[in-house]
Design a protein around this motif. Structure first.
Motif, PDB file in Angstrom:
ATOM      1  N   LEU A 185       7.526  -4.062  -8.937  1.00 34.75           N
ATOM      2  CA  LEU A 185       6.103  -4.379  -9.022  1.00 34.75           C
ATOM      3  C   LEU A 185       5.751  -5.597  -8.182  1.00 34.75           C
ATOM      4  CD1 LEU A 185       5.303  -3.746 -12.800  1.00 34.75           C
ATOM      5  CD2 LEU A 185       4.631  -2.367 -10.836  1.00 34.75           C
ATOM      6  N   ASN A 186       6.662  -6.591  -8.149  1.00 34.09           N
ATOM      7  CA  ASN A 186       6.426  -7.761  -7.294  1.00 34.09           C
ATOM      8  C   ASN A 186       6.391  -7.357  -5.821  1.00 34.09           C
ATOM      9  OD1 ASN A 186       6.275  -9.530  -9.438  1.00 34.09           O
ATOM     10  ND2 ASN A 186       8.471  -9.991  -9.405  1.00 34.09           N
ATOM     11  N   GLN A 187       7.310  -6.459  -5.431  1.00 35.33           N
ATOM     12  CA  GLN A 187       7.304  -5.978  -4.043  1.00 35.33           C
ATOM     13  C   GLN A 187       5.998  -5.241  -3.734  1.00 35.33           C
ATOM     14  OE1 GLN A 187      10.817  -3.710  -3.109  1.00 35.33           O
ATOM     15  NE2 GLN A 187      12.215  -5.236  -3.967  1.00 35.33           N
ATOM     16  N   LEU A 188       5.584  -4.394  -4.660  1.00 31.84           N
ATOM     17  CA  LEU A 188       4.327  -3.664  -4.443  1.00 31.84           C
ATOM     18  C   LEU A 188       3.143  -4.620  -4.369  1.00 31.84           C
ATOM     19  CD1 LEU A 188       4.919  -0.665  -6.881  1.00 31.84           C
ATOM     20  CD2 LEU A 188       4.806  -0.525  -4.397  1.00 31.84           C
ATOM     21  N   THR A 189       3.130  -5.618  -5.261  1.00 31.59           N
ATOM     22  CA  THR A 189       2.018  -6.580  -5.260  1.00 31.59           C
ATOM     23  C   THR A 189       2.000  -7.396  -3.973  1.00 31.59           C
ATOM     24  OG1 THR A 189       2.184  -6.726  -7.665  1.00 31.59           O
ATOM     25  CG2 THR A 189       0.965  -8.464  -6.533  1.00 31.59           C
ATOM     26  N   GLU A 190       3.186  -7.872  -3.555  1.00 28.03           N
ATOM     27  CA  GLU A 190       3.257  -8.661  -2.320  1.00 28.03           C
ATOM     28  C   GLU A 190       2.846  -7.829  -1.111  1.00 28.03           C
ATOM     29  OE1 GLU A 190       6.526 -11.406   0.145  1.00 28.03           O
ATOM     30  OE2 GLU A 190       7.096 -10.304  -1.677  1.00 28.03           O
ATOM     31  N   ALA A 191       3.320  -6.583  -1.072  1.00 29.04           N
ATOM     32  CA  ALA A 191       2.941  -5.713   0.042  1.00 29.04           C
ATOM     33  C   ALA A 191       1.435  -5.441   0.036  1.00 29.04           C
ATOM     34  CB  ALA A 191       3.717  -4.396  -0.032  1.00 29.04           C
ATOM     35  N   ALA A 192       0.860  -5.266  -1.159  1.00 26.51           N
ATOM     36  CA  ALA A 192      -0.592  -5.035  -1.237  1.00 26.51           C
ATOM     37  C   ALA A 192      -1.366  -6.255  -0.743  1.00 26.51           C
ATOM     38  CB  ALA A 192      -0.984  -4.696  -2.677  1.00 26.51           C
ATOM     39  N   HIS A 193      -0.894  -7.469  -1.116  1.00 29.98           N
ATOM     40  CA  HIS A 193      -1.561  -8.693  -0.639  1.00 29.98           C
ATOM     41  C   HIS A 193      -1.462  -8.794   0.882  1.00 29.98           C
ATOM     42  CE1 HIS A 193      -2.811 -10.479  -4.362  1.00 29.98           C
ATOM     43  NE2 HIS A 193      -1.593 -10.434  -4.889  1.00 29.98           N
ATOM     44  N   LYS A 194      -0.289  -8.493   1.444  1.00 31.62           N
ATOM     45  CA  LYS A 194      -0.124  -8.574   2.902  1.00 31.62           C
ATOM     46  C   LYS A 194      -1.016  -7.560   3.613  1.00 31.62           C
ATOM     47  CE  LYS A 194       4.554 -10.507   3.011  1.00 31.62           C
ATOM     48  NZ  LYS A 194       5.950 -10.301   3.461  1.00 31.62           N
ATOM     49  N   ILE A 195      -1.123  -6.362   3.046  1.00 27.05           N
ATOM     50  CA  ILE A 195      -2.020  -5.370   3.646  1.00 27.05           C
ATOM     51  C   ILE A 195      -3.459  -5.865   3.573  1.00 27.05           C
ATOM     52  CG2 ILE A 195      -2.983  -3.059   3.314  1.00 27.05           C
ATOM     53  CD1 ILE A 195      -0.235  -2.062   2.655  1.00 27.05           C
ATOM     54  N   GLY A 196      -3.814  -6.507   2.443  1.00 20.95           N
ATOM     55  CA  GLY A 196      -5.149  -7.071   2.335  1.00 20.95           C
ATOM     56  C   GLY A 196      -5.413  -8.175   3.345  1.00 20.95           C
ATOM     57  N   GLU A 197      -4.343  -8.883   3.773  1.00 22.57           N
ATOM     58  CA  GLU A 197      -4.483  -9.933   4.779  1.00 22.57           C
ATOM     59  C   GLU A 197      -4.402  -9.407   6.201  1.00 22.57           C
ATOM     60  OE1 GLU A 197      -1.455 -12.678   3.804  1.00 22.57           O
ATOM     61  OE2 GLU A 197      -2.462 -13.443   1.984  1.00 22.57           O
ATOM     62  N   GLY A 198      -4.169  -8.106   6.360  1.00 24.37           N
ATOM     63  CA  GLY A 198      -4.165  -7.536   7.707  1.00 24.37           C
ATOM     64  C   GLY A 198      -2.806  -7.137   8.226  1.00 24.37           C
ATOM     65  N   GLU A 199      -1.713  -7.416   7.487  1.00 25.37           N
ATOM     66  CA  GLU A 199      -0.373  -7.020   7.929  1.00 25.37           C
ATOM     67  C   GLU A 199      -0.104  -5.593   7.431  1.00 25.37           C
ATOM     68  OE1 GLU A 199       2.510  -9.869   6.719  1.00 25.37           O
ATOM     69  OE2 GLU A 199       1.354 -11.600   7.423  1.00 25.37           O
ATOM     70  N   MET A 200      -0.395  -4.639   8.289  1.00 24.28           N
ATOM     71  CA  MET A 200      -0.340  -3.239   7.870  1.00 24.28           C
ATOM     72  C   MET A 200       1.080  -2.667   7.835  1.00 24.28           C
ATOM     73  SD  MET A 200      -3.405  -2.754   7.196  1.00 24.28           S
ATOM     74  CE  MET A 200      -5.003  -3.467   7.524  1.00 24.28           C
ATOM     75  N   ASN A 201       2.010  -3.268   8.548  1.00 22.61           N
ATOM     76  CA  ASN A 201       3.365  -2.716   8.648  1.00 22.61           C
ATOM     77  C   ASN A 201       4.186  -3.179   7.457  1.00 22.61           C
ATOM     78  OD1 ASN A 201       5.603  -1.428   9.573  1.00 22.61           O
ATOM     79  ND2 ASN A 201       6.084  -2.918  11.164  1.00 22.61           N
ATOM     80  N   GLN A 202       4.001  -2.537   6.301  1.00 29.30           N
ATOM     81  CA  GLN A 202       4.693  -2.903   5.075  1.00 29.30           C
ATOM     82  C   GLN A 202       5.475  -1.696   4.563  1.00 29.30           C
ATOM     83  OE1 GLN A 202       4.754  -6.022   3.897  1.00 29.30           O
ATOM     84  NE2 GLN A 202       3.440  -6.625   5.614  1.00 29.30           N
ATOM     85  N   ILE A 203       6.814  -1.853   4.481  1.00 29.42           N
ATOM     86  CA  ILE A 203       7.695  -0.804   3.981  1.00 29.42           C
ATOM     87  C   ILE A 203       8.455  -1.361   2.788  1.00 29.42           C
ATOM     88  CG2 ILE A 203       9.576   0.772   4.496  1.00 29.42           C
ATOM     89  CD1 ILE A 203       7.012   1.406   5.967  1.00 29.42           C
ATOM     90  N   ILE A 204       8.446  -0.638   1.663  1.00 27.18           N
ATOM     91  CA  ILE A 204       9.108  -1.078   0.432  1.00 27.18           C
ATOM     92  C   ILE A 204      10.315  -0.179   0.183  1.00 27.18           C
ATOM     93  CG2 ILE A 204       8.817  -1.468  -2.032  1.00 27.18           C
ATOM     94  CD1 ILE A 204       5.846  -1.771  -1.535  1.00 27.18           C
ATOM     95  N   HIS A 205      11.465  -0.798  -0.101  1.00 25.81           N
ATOM     96  CA  HIS A 205      12.708  -0.056  -0.365  1.00 25.81           C
ATOM     97  C   HIS A 205      13.034  -0.179  -1.857  1.00 25.81           C
ATOM     98  CE1 HIS A 205      13.428   0.480   3.927  1.00 25.81           C
ATOM     99  NE2 HIS A 205      13.135  -0.808   4.084  1.00 25.81           N
TER     100      HIS A 205
END
Length: 467
Positions: free
Chosen positions: A172-192
């Motif tokens: 969930l932390n990975q998903l939350t962090e990735a969602a925040h980064k996407i919200g900031e404009g960093e679209m290249n987010q891959i979660i393993h």
């Protein structure tokens, strides 16, 4: 996690049930100890009464019998499994029934009564101790079970905490962090996230969504880049056309800067192979050839311009490569041509063709206006010469003719030696010269006057300032 929670709940319920059952089993242990102590007390009381008095002995024996028959001891007597408590109880009870009670019933107590009673008391003490030991064992078993239950609950709780930490919180932390980064404009987010649970499925879906958003964002960014590039190109094109039109219509620019126009055109179209060729007034020979500063090549050396004549853009192929010619034509008069070469033999894009045509049209307008200005200038010079000639004839020429007549009169007086007539003639010559000089100054002042963009008010003010 569901199984672990079920195990904790089941273990908790089992612990509560076992604790309830254990407390139920030990509920009468204290009373049993009390009853056993009562037996010991009644036994000692029998011994004392047997030595002192016989009255009430039967009643006391009956009371002790009832105490031995207490329902608390019924479970001990009827227990199927032989235990130490049952053995001690039966031994003590049998000793009472078979040894001590018959002697007390015979009322013939000798010296043997005290040892019998002491033995009965000892057996009763053993019964009390065994009841206490049994109760303590039950409490110990309950304590051990509770400790084991606590240990198992702690282990299962730790396992659940580990699962929550590693299988839920971190994903969930990975998903939350990735969602925040996407919200900031960093679209290249891959979660393993490994596994086959819901969070791993959510991570795979999130990765697919992230890739889709990235592709969409890149596509939009490419479109924005292309549109921005197109707008910048259009802006440069409009700037070039505006500068050319401004230089064409502005009187402060007596001549067009062809080199600047070609350089700007070369930068916009990203093509250095551009040449401007202007014809003579008869349109037979080139008299001016220019190319961008960053590109040099052999200028046209032809003695005839027949190959470049035309009223519309046309193509030509030479040893240098594909060449597109854009005639500079205005009112059926061709002033020159713009030669644009392309070595890869590919046709030009539509916007480039339109830009070259627009530049050629503006150059044609500029050259046409320049030619008309030259013609107007020549007509103005002819008119000005006519005015000057008329003014000279009406003023200075007549004064000179008058002076010439007076000189002839003076010569005649000199030849005839009529010296008395010379002073008036000389005075008239002086007045005539002054008048001629005054007329000349008036003409010079008149011809020097000009009305600029300030109008007649500014011209009058400049004249007054000079005076």
């Amino acid at each position: 996690i569901n199984l672990s929670l079920l195990a904790i709940i089941s273990l908790s319920l089992l612990s509560i049930f076992f604790a309830f059952w254990a407390t139920e089993q030990t509920e009468h242990d204290a009373q049993s100890i009390n009853v056993a102590g009562t037996i010991r007390y009644q036994t000692l009381q029998l011994g004392l009464m047997a030595k002192t008095q016989n009255e009430g002995l039967e009643q006391l024996i009956s009371t002790l019998d009832q105490t031995w028959e207490n329902p608390l001891f019924t479970n001990i007597r009827q227990a199927q499994n032989t235990s130490s408590l049952q053995a001690i109880y039966l031994r003590s009870y049998q000793n009472w029934l078979t040894v001590v009670r018959p002697i007390l019933k015979q009322k013939n107590q000798g010296t043997e009564l005290y040892p019998l009673l002491m033995r009965q008391v000892i057996l009763t003490d053993q019964l009390v101790n065994q009841i206490q030991i049994t109760a303590e064992k039950k409490i110990s078993h309950l304590r051990n079970f509770l400790l084991i239950s606590l240990l198992i609950t702690t282990l299962v709780g730790s396992f659940i905490f580990y699962l929550l930490k590693n299988r839920i919180e971190e994903p969930l932390n990975q998903l939350t962090e990735a969602a925040h980064k996407i919200g900031e404009g960093e679209m290249n987010q891959i979660i393993h996230i490994d596994g086959k649970d819901e969070l791993s499925l959510l991570a795979k879906t999130f990765n697919s969504m992230s890739l889709s958003i990235k592709e969409t964002y890149n596509e939009l960014e490419a479109r924005v880049f292309d549109r921005t590039k197109e707008l910048e190109r259009n802006n440069k094109t409009l700037e070039l056309l505006f500068d050319t039109a401004r230089m064409t219509l502005d009187d402060d620019h007596p001549a067009l800067d062809y080199q600047h126009i070609l350089g700007h055109l070369s930068n916009i179209t990203d093509n250095d192979n551009i040449e401007l060729c202007l014809f003579t007034s008869q349109g037979k020979l080139p008299y001016l050839q220019m190319s961008p500063e960053q590109y040099t090549h052999e200028n046209c050396t032809k003695k005839s311009c027949d190959d470049c004549q035309g009223t519309a853009p046309f193509e030509a192929v030479n040893i240098i490569g594909f060449c597109q010619k854009f005639p500079i034509v205005r009112e059926d008069i061709q002033y020159g041509v713009i030669n644009v070469r392309n070595e890869n033999l590919n046709p030009f894009e539509e916007w480039k063709m339109q830009l070259f045509r627009s530049v050629a049209d503006q150059l044609a307008i500029a050259l046409s206006l320049s030619e008309k200005k030259d013609q107007e200038h020549r007509l103005a010079m002819l008119n000005e010469r006519t005015v000057i000639a008329r003014e000279l004839h009406d003023s200075l020429a007549q004064s000179l003719s008058y002076l010439k007549i007076q000189v002839t009169r003076l010569q005649k007086c000199h030849d005839k030696e009529k010296f008395d007539l010379q002073p008036p003639i000389i005075e008239e010559l002086r007045e005539g010269l002054s008048s001629a000089y005054r007329h000349l100054r008036e003409l010079l002042t008149t011809f020097r006057l000009k009305i600029d963009q300030g109008g007649i008010t500014s011209a009058l003010q400049q004249t007054v300032d000079q005076l």
